[in-house]
Design an enzyme around this catalytic site. Structure first.
Site, short mmCIF file in Angstrom:
data_model
loop_
_atom_site.label_atom_id
_atom_site.label_comp_id
_atom_site.label_asym_id
_atom_site.label_seq_id
_atom_site.Cartn_x
_atom_site.Cartn_y
_atom_site.Cartn_z
N LYS A 84 -10.48 -11.43 -0.85
CA LYS A 84 -9.99 -12.78 -0.54
C LYS A 84 -11.06 -13.85 -0.82
O LYS A 84 -10.72 -14.99 -1.13
CB LYS A 84 -9.51 -12.84 0.91
CG LYS A 84 -8.22 -12.03 1.16
CD LYS A 84 -7.13 -12.37 0.16
CE LYS A 84 -5.75 -12.00 0.63
NZ LYS A 84 -4.72 -12.24 -0.41
N TYR A 93 -10.97 -6.15 1.96
CA TYR A 93 -10.04 -7.29 1.95
C TYR A 93 -10.80 -8.62 1.94
O TYR A 93 -10.43 -9.56 1.22
CB TYR A 93 -9.16 -7.17 3.19
CG TYR A 93 -8.04 -8.18 3.31
CD1 TYR A 93 -6.88 -8.06 2.55
CD2 TYR A 93 -8.12 -9.22 4.23
CE1 TYR A 93 -5.83 -8.97 2.70
CE2 TYR A 93 -7.09 -10.13 4.39
CZ TYR A 93 -5.95 -10.00 3.62
OH TYR A 93 -4.92 -10.90 3.77
N1 LIG Z 1 0.02 -12.03 7.35
C1 LIG Z 1 -1.16 -12.62 7.49
O1 LIG Z 1 -1.64 -12.83 8.62
C2 LIG Z 1 -1.96 -13.05 6.28
C3 LIG Z 1 -3.14 -13.79 6.51
C4 LIG Z 1 -3.90 -14.20 5.42
C5 LIG Z 1 -3.50 -13.87 4.12
N2 LIG Z 1 -2.37 -13.14 3.93
C6 LIG Z 1 -2.01 -12.81 2.55
O2 LIG Z 1 -0.72 -13.31 2.25
C7 LIG Z 1 -0.08 -12.46 1.32
C8 LIG Z 1 1.26 -12.01 1.87
O3 LIG Z 1 1.05 -11.37 3.12
P1 LIG Z 1 2.26 -10.88 4.06
O4 LIG Z 1 1.73 -10.92 5.45
O5 LIG Z 1 3.51 -11.57 3.71
O6 LIG Z 1 2.30 -9.33 3.62
P2 LIG Z 1 3.52 -8.27 3.58
O7 LIG Z 1 2.87 -6.93 3.66
O8 LIG Z 1 4.55 -8.60 4.59
O9 LIG Z 1 4.13 -8.50 2.13
C9 LIG Z 1 3.38 -8.21 0.98
C10 LIG Z 1 4.34 -7.92 -0.15
O10 LIG Z 1 3.54 -7.62 -1.32
C11 LIG Z 1 4.15 -6.53 -1.98
N3 LIG Z 1 3.15 -5.81 -2.80
C12 LIG Z 1 2.12 -5.05 -2.35
N4 LIG Z 1 1.46 -4.52 -3.40
C13 LIG Z 1 2.09 -4.96 -4.52
C14 LIG Z 1 1.86 -4.75 -5.90
N5 LIG Z 1 0.87 -3.95 -6.34
N6 LIG Z 1 2.69 -5.34 -6.80
C15 LIG Z 1 3.72 -6.13 -6.36
N7 LIG Z 1 3.98 -6.36 -5.05
C16 LIG Z 1 3.16 -5.79 -4.14
C17 LIG Z 1 4.68 -5.65 -0.85
O11 LIG Z 1 5.66 -4.73 -1.34
C18 LIG Z 1 5.22 -6.70 0.11
O12 LIG Z 1 6.58 -7.01 -0.16
C19 LIG Z 1 -1.06 -11.32 1.04
O13 LIG Z 1 -1.83 -11.61 -0.11
C20 LIG Z 1 -1.92 -11.34 2.27
O14 LIG Z 1 -3.19 -10.74 2.02
C21 LIG Z 1 -1.59 -12.73 4.98
#
Ligand SMILES: NC(=O)c1ccc[n+]([C@@H]2O[C@H](COP(=O)([O-])OP(=O)(O)OC[C@H]3O[C@@H](n4cnc5c(N)ncnc54)[C@H](O)[C@@H]3O)[C@@H](O)[C@H]2O)c1
Length: 251
Positions: free
Chosen positions: A156, A152
């Site tokens: 990122k 990851y």
């Molecule tokens: N939650 C955190 O603390 C955090 C921190 C830093 C970065 N992020 C990044 O933010 C973004 C969203 O995170 P989140 O916490 O809302 O995650 P989440 O798991 O709640 O939501 C992610 C969504 O992406 C969809 N998804 C996964 N693979 C997919 C694919 N191949 N095609 C289409 N859709 C797909 C899933 O079905 C889900 O609805 C991600 O890129 C994550 O890495 C999150």
């Protein structure tokens, strides 16, 4: 905005993507809500329509080239050419290096990096034609290194190089490209982390909040607000940047 523009948000069925889709709809964009299944995406699209916005749901795997081509063409036909793209779809497959499988590594890079690449390549045709566009990529504080996240963190950090390169290539066409790097955000993704390590989610949230200078964890709307800024007309001179939204200076 003179004409209503179309924004496409990937992984927008829930979490940060859903909050971003709703925020962009409130900002006045028509919004394509893309997730793995159309049914999952429809919840967010329906909420936007209930609030008086214009939205469609689209089912596609962002890392599947044919599905991406079909999805972007479908959005262009039903809502108008997408000129704002938020590459938000993501997954976690955390493990220490010695336990990380090749599939864990490949799957994470596939969704985050290949997914952002395929989506951006498909959408840029519409942006270049419109001589205007915005791409916002989701990076993470994990890009700086995080135990158990070799896959990851690499993805990122890769998103940041991808962002800066697209900013250089697409700038002449009126397209800005930026990244938001969230810290710990309360979503299903972080709930799953708590389950995996066997800690009640509330305990994890409290522990994480203690380590953040502003003494709270982030909410999806905190990230949506940063995306909204990058997508705005006022941000037209901001490109190739990474904004850490983490309640402190990490980054
Ligand atoms: N939650 C955190 O603390 C955090 C921190 C830093 C970065 N992020 C990044 O933010 C973004 C969203 O995170 P989140 O916490 O809302 O995650 P989440 O798991 O709640 O939501 C992610 C969504 O992406 C969809 N998804 C996964 N693979 C997919 C694919 N191949 N095609 C289409 N859709 C797909 C899933 O079905 C889900 O609805 C991600 O890129 C994550 O890495 C999150």
């Amino acid at each position: 905005m003179t004409d209503t523009r179309t924004a496409l948000v990937t992984g927008a069925a829930r979490g940060i993507g859903a909050a971003t889709a709703r925020r962009l709809a409130r900002d006045g964009y028509r919004v394509a809500v893309l997730d793995l299944s159309e049914e999952a995406a429809e919840g967010t699209a329906a909420a936007i329509r209930e609030d008086g916005g214009d939205a469609v749901s689209v089912g596609a795997d962002v890392a599947d080239e044919d599905a991406v081509t079909t999805a972007v063409a479908h959005v262009a036909q039903t809502l108008g050419p997408p000129t704002v793209l938020v590459n938000n779809a993501g997954i976690l497959r955390d493990n220490l290096l010695f336990r990380m499988t090749t599939a864990d590594f490949d799957d994470v890079l596939r969704v985050h990096l290949r997914g952002a690449f395929l989506m951006s390549r498909a959408v840029q045709a519409h942006q270049v034609e419109a001589r205007w566009g915005r791409v916002v990529n989701l990076s993470s504080t994990s890009a700086l290194g995080n135990r158990g996240q070799a896959n990851y963190a690499a993805a990122k950090a890769g998103m940041q190089g991808f962002t800066k390169t697209l900013a250089i290539e697409l700038g002449p066409f009126g397209v800005t490209v930026n990244a938001v790097a969230p810290g710990f955000i309360e979503t299903e993704m972080t709930r799953a982390v708590a389950e995996r390590v066997g800690v009640p989610f509330e305990e994890l949230l409290a522990a994480e909040a203690k380590a953040v200078p502003v003494r709270r964890v982030g909410q999806p709307d905190d990230i949506a607000a940063a995306v909204s800024f990058f997508a705005s007309e006022e941000a037209s001179f901001v490109s190739g940047q990474v904004l850490y939204v983490a309640g402190g200076p990490r980054g």
